[in-house]
Write an enzyme that holds these catalytic residues in place. Structure first.
Site, PDB file in Angstrom:
ATOM      1  N   CYS A  43      -4.674  11.260 -16.429  1.00  0.00           N
ATOM      2  CA  CYS A  43      -5.122   9.963 -15.915  1.00  0.00           C
ATOM      3  C   CYS A  43      -6.023   9.244 -16.916  1.00  0.00           C
ATOM      4  O   CYS A  43      -5.812   8.074 -17.231  1.00  0.00           O
ATOM      5  CB  CYS A  43      -5.844  10.166 -14.575  1.00  0.00           C
ATOM      6  SG  CYS A  43      -6.574   8.660 -13.937  1.00  0.00           S
ATOM      7  N   CYS A  48      -3.139   6.698 -16.126  1.00  0.00           N
ATOM      8  CA  CYS A  48      -3.610   5.544 -15.343  1.00  0.00           C
ATOM      9  C   CYS A  48      -4.545   4.606 -16.119  1.00  0.00           C
ATOM     10  O   CYS A  48      -4.340   3.385 -16.103  1.00  0.00           O
ATOM     11  CB  CYS A  48      -4.384   6.016 -14.108  1.00  0.00           C
ATOM     12  SG  CYS A  48      -3.743   7.505 -13.352  1.00  0.00           S
ATOM     13  N   LYS A  51      -3.159   3.009 -19.471  1.00  0.00           N
ATOM     14  CA  LYS A  51      -2.016   2.191 -19.020  1.00  0.00           C
ATOM     15  C   LYS A  51      -2.505   0.882 -18.394  1.00  0.00           C
ATOM     16  O   LYS A  51      -2.037  -0.197 -18.689  1.00  0.00           O
ATOM     17  CB  LYS A  51      -1.190   3.010 -18.023  1.00  0.00           C
ATOM     18  CG  LYS A  51       0.011   2.348 -17.392  1.00  0.00           C
ATOM     19  CD  LYS A  51      -0.301   1.517 -16.166  1.00  0.00           C
ATOM     20  CE  LYS A  51      -1.031   2.213 -15.069  1.00  0.00           C
ATOM     21  NZ  LYS A  51      -0.271   3.176 -14.307  1.00  0.00           N
ATOM     22  N   TYR A 177       8.261   4.986 -12.007  1.00  0.00           N
ATOM     23  CA  TYR A 177       6.969   4.329 -12.224  1.00  0.00           C
ATOM     24  C   TYR A 177       6.708   4.078 -13.714  1.00  0.00           C
ATOM     25  O   TYR A 177       6.360   2.977 -14.127  1.00  0.00           O
ATOM     26  CB  TYR A 177       5.837   5.254 -11.770  1.00  0.00           C
ATOM     27  CG  TYR A 177       5.457   5.296 -10.331  1.00  0.00           C
ATOM     28  CD1 TYR A 177       6.191   6.041  -9.414  1.00  0.00           C
ATOM     29  CD2 TYR A 177       4.305   4.651  -9.887  1.00  0.00           C
ATOM     30  CE1 TYR A 177       5.790   6.142  -8.097  1.00  0.00           C
ATOM     31  CE2 TYR A 177       3.895   4.742  -8.564  1.00  0.00           C
ATOM     32  CZ  TYR A 177       4.644   5.496  -7.675  1.00  0.00           C
ATOM     33  OH  TYR A 177       4.239   5.584  -6.377  1.00  0.00           O
ATOM     34  N   GLU A 181       6.632   0.515 -15.662  1.00  0.00           N
ATOM     35  CA  GLU A 181       5.320   0.017 -16.112  1.00  0.00           C
ATOM     36  C   GLU A 181       5.325  -0.248 -17.619  1.00  0.00           C
ATOM     37  O   GLU A 181       4.900  -1.315 -18.082  1.00  0.00           O
ATOM     38  CB  GLU A 181       4.213   1.007 -15.739  1.00  0.00           C
ATOM     39  CG  GLU A 181       3.941   1.031 -14.232  1.00  0.00           C
ATOM     40  CD  GLU A 181       2.806   1.947 -13.825  1.00  0.00           C
ATOM     41  OE1 GLU A 181       2.419   2.827 -14.625  1.00  0.00           O
ATOM     42  OE2 GLU A 181       2.304   1.784 -12.688  1.00  0.00           O
ATOM     43  N   HIS A 441      -7.953 -18.364   3.190  1.00  0.00           N
ATOM     44  CA  HIS A 441      -7.151 -19.450   2.654  1.00  0.00           C
ATOM     45  C   HIS A 441      -7.836 -20.107   1.465  1.00  0.00           C
ATOM     46  O   HIS A 441      -9.044 -20.294   1.509  1.00  0.00           O
ATOM     47  CB  HIS A 441      -6.931 -20.499   3.762  1.00  0.00           C
ATOM     48  CG  HIS A 441      -5.958 -21.552   3.383  1.00  0.00           C
ATOM     49  ND1 HIS A 441      -4.622 -21.311   3.224  1.00  0.00           N
ATOM     50  CD2 HIS A 441      -6.144 -22.873   3.131  1.00  0.00           C
ATOM     51  CE1 HIS A 441      -4.014 -22.431   2.882  1.00  0.00           C
ATOM     52  NE2 HIS A 441      -4.910 -23.392   2.818  1.00  0.00           N
ATOM     53  N   GLU A 446      -3.007 -13.839   2.546  1.00  0.00           N
ATOM     54  CA  GLU A 446      -3.032 -14.331   3.934  1.00  0.00           C
ATOM     55  C   GLU A 446      -1.642 -14.322   4.558  1.00  0.00           C
ATOM     56  O   GLU A 446      -1.490 -14.294   5.774  1.00  0.00           O
ATOM     57  CB  GLU A 446      -3.653 -15.736   4.026  1.00  0.00           C
ATOM     58  CG  GLU A 446      -2.825 -16.823   3.384  1.00  0.00           C
ATOM     59  CD  GLU A 446      -3.459 -18.218   3.537  1.00  0.00           C
ATOM     60  OE1 GLU A 446      -3.948 -18.543   4.627  1.00  0.00           O
ATOM     61  OE2 GLU A 446      -3.455 -18.972   2.534  1.00  0.00           O
TER      62      GLU A 446
HETATM   63  P1  NDP Z   1       9.780   9.375 -11.708  1.00  0.00           P
HETATM   64  O1  NDP Z   1      10.247  10.624 -11.081  1.00  0.00           O
HETATM   65  O2  NDP Z   1       9.055   8.367 -10.905  1.00  0.00           O
HETATM   66  O3  NDP Z   1      11.015   8.652 -12.400  1.00  0.00           O
HETATM   67  C1  NDP Z   1      11.882   9.324 -13.265  1.00  0.00           C
HETATM   68  C2  NDP Z   1      13.009   8.379 -13.611  1.00  0.00           C
HETATM   69  O4  NDP Z   1      13.841   8.962 -14.604  1.00  0.00           O
HETATM   70  C3  NDP Z   1      13.903   8.076 -12.422  1.00  0.00           C
HETATM   71  O5  NDP Z   1      14.294   6.734 -12.503  1.00  0.00           O
HETATM   72  C4  NDP Z   1      15.071   9.010 -12.620  1.00  0.00           C
HETATM   73  O6  NDP Z   1      16.263   8.516 -12.086  1.00  0.00           O
HETATM   74  C5  NDP Z   1      15.172   9.021 -14.120  1.00  0.00           C
HETATM   75  N1  NDP Z   1      15.757  10.256 -14.644  1.00  0.00           N
HETATM   76  C6  NDP Z   1      15.444  11.528 -14.326  1.00  0.00           C
HETATM   77  N2  NDP Z   1      16.169  12.387 -15.043  1.00  0.00           N
HETATM   78  C7  NDP Z   1      16.977  11.639 -15.842  1.00  0.00           C
HETATM   79  C8  NDP Z   1      17.969  11.940 -16.801  1.00  0.00           C
HETATM   80  N3  NDP Z   1      18.275  13.195 -17.107  1.00  0.00           N
HETATM   81  N4  NDP Z   1      18.590  10.925 -17.421  1.00  0.00           N
HETATM   82  C9  NDP Z   1      18.293   9.639 -17.132  1.00  0.00           C
HETATM   83  N5  NDP Z   1      17.347   9.286 -16.220  1.00  0.00           N
HETATM   84  C10 NDP Z   1      16.706  10.284 -15.589  1.00  0.00           C
HETATM   85  O7  NDP Z   1       8.936   9.882 -12.943  1.00  0.00           O
HETATM   86  P2  NDP Z   1       7.959   9.135 -13.934  1.00  0.00           P
HETATM   87  O8  NDP Z   1       8.072   9.934 -15.172  1.00  0.00           O
HETATM   88  O9  NDP Z   1       8.215   7.680 -14.001  1.00  0.00           O
HETATM   89  O10 NDP Z   1       6.542   9.331 -13.247  1.00  0.00           O
HETATM   90  C11 NDP Z   1       6.127  10.610 -12.754  1.00  0.00           C
HETATM   91  C12 NDP Z   1       5.193  10.429 -11.615  1.00  0.00           C
HETATM   92  O11 NDP Z   1       3.936   9.997 -12.081  1.00  0.00           O
HETATM   93  C13 NDP Z   1       5.605   9.360 -10.607  1.00  0.00           C
HETATM   94  O12 NDP Z   1       6.533   9.836  -9.675  1.00  0.00           O
HETATM   95  C14 NDP Z   1       4.304   8.988  -9.979  1.00  0.00           C
HETATM   96  O13 NDP Z   1       4.030   9.848  -8.906  1.00  0.00           O
HETATM   97  C15 NDP Z   1       3.306   9.212 -11.090  1.00  0.00           C
HETATM   98  N6  NDP Z   1       2.876   7.910 -11.654  1.00  0.00           N
HETATM   99  C16 NDP Z   1       2.173   7.049 -10.868  1.00  0.00           C
HETATM  100  C17 NDP Z   1       1.775   5.826 -11.369  1.00  0.00           C
HETATM  101  C18 NDP Z   1       1.029   4.889 -10.483  1.00  0.00           C
HETATM  102  O14 NDP Z   1       0.474   5.319  -9.486  1.00  0.00           O
HETATM  103  N7  NDP Z   1       1.006   3.613 -10.795  1.00  0.00           N
HETATM  104  C19 NDP Z   1       2.074   5.414 -12.734  1.00  0.00           C
HETATM  105  C20 NDP Z   1       2.825   6.384 -13.453  1.00  0.00           C
HETATM  106  C21 NDP Z   1       3.202   7.585 -12.929  1.00  0.00           C
HETATM  107  P3  NDP Z   1      16.627   8.629 -10.520  1.00  0.00           P
HETATM  108  O15 NDP Z   1      16.042   7.425  -9.876  1.00  0.00           O
HETATM  109  O16 NDP Z   1      18.108   8.656 -10.530  1.00  0.00           O
HETATM  110  O17 NDP Z   1      16.017   9.905 -10.052  1.00  0.00           O
END
Ligand code: NDP
Length: 459
Positions: A43, A48, A51, A177, A181, A441, A446
């Site tokens: 984080c 976080c 970022k 995510y 982002e 407002h 709102e």
């Molecule tokens: P996520 O699990 O959110 O997303 C992974 C993405 O990669 C998905 O779109 C998935 O597709 C895709 N994917 C997975 N495997 C493959 C592959 N082999 N080939 C191609 N695409 C693939 O993981 P992140 O790494 O983005 O983030 C991890 C976690 O960190 C999040 O789930 C969240 O909990 C946390 N986080 C929170 C934030 C916040 O609160 N703002 C900011 C950043 C991270 P599919 O949709 O098909 O599964």
């Protein structure tokens, strides 16, 4: 009776570990915390906080552009990437120091080095053996890269903050995510961004309306979305990294940097979990019961290493529950419990997403009948800004109880706005309560208390 060096030994100095160590020490426990890297974990160092700082930086680009409509004249300043990196690094070092100081002043003994479990009560850190009555594993997670040809050429989110030089052309793989982002942020900072995702919509698990709306808004800001596409191979060429997609009619793309944001795995390797007999699941995450206790009674785990909800505030909440269970609640307080219902979350895309509760698809499955309220509008600011950005707000109401069970927003400051509504929803607020709440407002927020008519047909 066996005596131990410590009452609690925490492995991992990220959000959850530091919170648990501090709180336990404040209850009078003898606590040690081992951390091999920078204090503060993902984080603070590569998640976080940096970022969000870069997201703020990226938002200036649109502000400069929009300011002309409000009478500001002149050319926009240019981004000095090196200056942004240096300022971020300075702030992160300051936070590393703050974390260390918080631990020190709480009386936690901080040990720098890699910790390995020797047995259910013993840990090795840099060749020194320590014993503890309870051990808490809070080692977080790390990015994973699938086995694609050319994977050695790509970077992960850990590398994005210090890229050298600034990537003029960036290709992001993933639709979660982190992918969304970084696509938004680097687009705002001035890169040409292409985002490749294997599904037809971004952000699996979010409300479908939100997913569609976000894709449309991100495209308007300039991110080139390549949905339903998979990478076949990445190769180094004289012009840059060439990314070929499995469907040859899409691409190829030649870029400076390829970011893989395809999920994270729990950090369990090299901890000696097998020696201590700790059970992990098929994804490598430590299995815990509702008390965050692993298969070994003296070993606890929380946060990303248990791969449930990978969110900093969830790890913080879990840490306080563990401490209350082991050492009793704070004076005059009841022991805390952790509920995983109605956890709000934000995605810091441009524009932001803020969400709490069920998606429409989930709500339709869970409740016999729901009403959907939806508003899609141009914010007041954009009457002069020349921006075509729109805002989406959506409420889902369980007809039987009138309770608001889903609240979603895509628009500026959605994270800030949704936090307050999450309190109301935790408290069980009904649509009638929303209707009787007076709006502020003129704000975008709102709109959440002025949506009177449900949409006629399901979206
Ligand atoms: P996520 O699990 O959110 O997303 C992974 C993405 O990669 C998905 O779109 C998935 O597709 C895709 N994917 C997975 N495997 C493959 C592959 N082999 N080939 C191609 N695409 C693939 O993981 P992140 O790494 O983005 O983030 C991890 C976690 O960190 C999040 O789930 C969240 O909990 C946390 N986080 C929170 C934030 C916040 O609160 N703002 C900011 C950043 C991270 P599919 O949709 O098909 O599964």
């Amino acid at each position: 009776m066996q005596t131990f060096d410590f009452d609690l030994f925490v492995i991992g100095g990220g959000s959850g570990g530091v919170r648990a160590a501090r709180m336990a020490a404040q209850r009078g426990a003898r606590v040690a915390l081992a951390e091999a890297g920078a204090m503060g974990g993902t984080c603070v160092n590569v998640g976080c906080i940096p970022k969000k700082l870069y997201s703020y930086a990226a938002h200036y680009a649109e502000s400069f552009e929009e300011s002309h409509g409000f009478g500001w004249v002149g050319t926009a300043p240019q981004l000095d990437w090196e200056l942004l990196k240096a300022n971020r690094a300075r702030e992160i070092s300051r936070l590393n120091g703050v974390y260390l100081q918080l631990l020190d002043s709480a009386g936690v003994q901080t040990l720098r080095g890699w910790a390995t479990l020797l047995d259910a009560h013993a840990i090795d850190v840099a060749g020194q053996r320590y014993t503890a009555q309870n051990i808490l594993i809070a080692t977080g997670g790390a990015p994973t890269i699938p086995d694609v040809p050319g994977r050695e050429l790509v970077v992960t989110s850990d590398d994005m903050f210090d890229l050298n030089p600034f990537p003029k052309r960036l290709l992001v793989v993933g639709g979660g995510y982190i992918a969304c982002e970084f696509a938004s942020i680097f687009n705002g900072l001035g890169a040409q961004v292409t985002q490749v995702h294997r599904r037809d919509k971004l952000l699996t698990g979010f409300d479908d309306d939100v997913r569609r709306f976000l894709a449309s808004e991100m495209s308007k800001t300039g991110v080139k979305l390549q949905l339903g596409a998979e990478v076949a191979a990445i190769t180094q060429t004289a012009e840059g990294l060439r990314v070929d997609l499995k469907d040859g009619s899409q691409g190829p793309f030649v870029v400076d940097t390829v970011l893989y944001a395809t999920g994270r795995r729990p950090n369990t390797r090299g901890l000696g979990l097998e020696d201590a007999g700790v059970a992990v699941n098929a994804h490598g995450a430590i299995e815990v019961n509702e008390r965050y206790q692993s298969s070994v009674a003296s070993l606890y785990a929380l946060g990303d290493v248990t791969a449930r909800l990978q969110l900093t505030p969830v790890a913080l909440g879990e840490a306080m529950v563990v401490v209350d269970q082991l050492f009793g609640p704070a004076a005059g307080k009841a022991p805390r419990s952790m509920s995983y219902d109605f956890i709000p979350t934000a995605v810091f895309t441009h524009p932001n997403i803020g969400t709490v509760g069920y998606s429409e698809a989930e709500a339709r499955e869970k409740f016999a009948s729901i009403s959907v309220y939806r508003s899609d509008f141009k914010a007041l600011r954009h009457t002069l800004s020349n921006s075509t950005e729109r805002t989406l707000m959506k409420l889902l109401v369980d007809d039987a109880s009138d309770r608001v069970v889903g609240l979603h927003m895509v628009g500026p400051d959605a994270g800030e706005i949704v936090q307050g509504f999450a309190v109301a929803m935790k408290a069980g607020a009904t649509k009638a309560v929303f209707d009787s709440t007076i709006g502020i407002h003129p704000t975008a927020a709102e709109e959440f208390v002025t949506m009177r008519e449900p949409v006629k047909s399901p979206t």
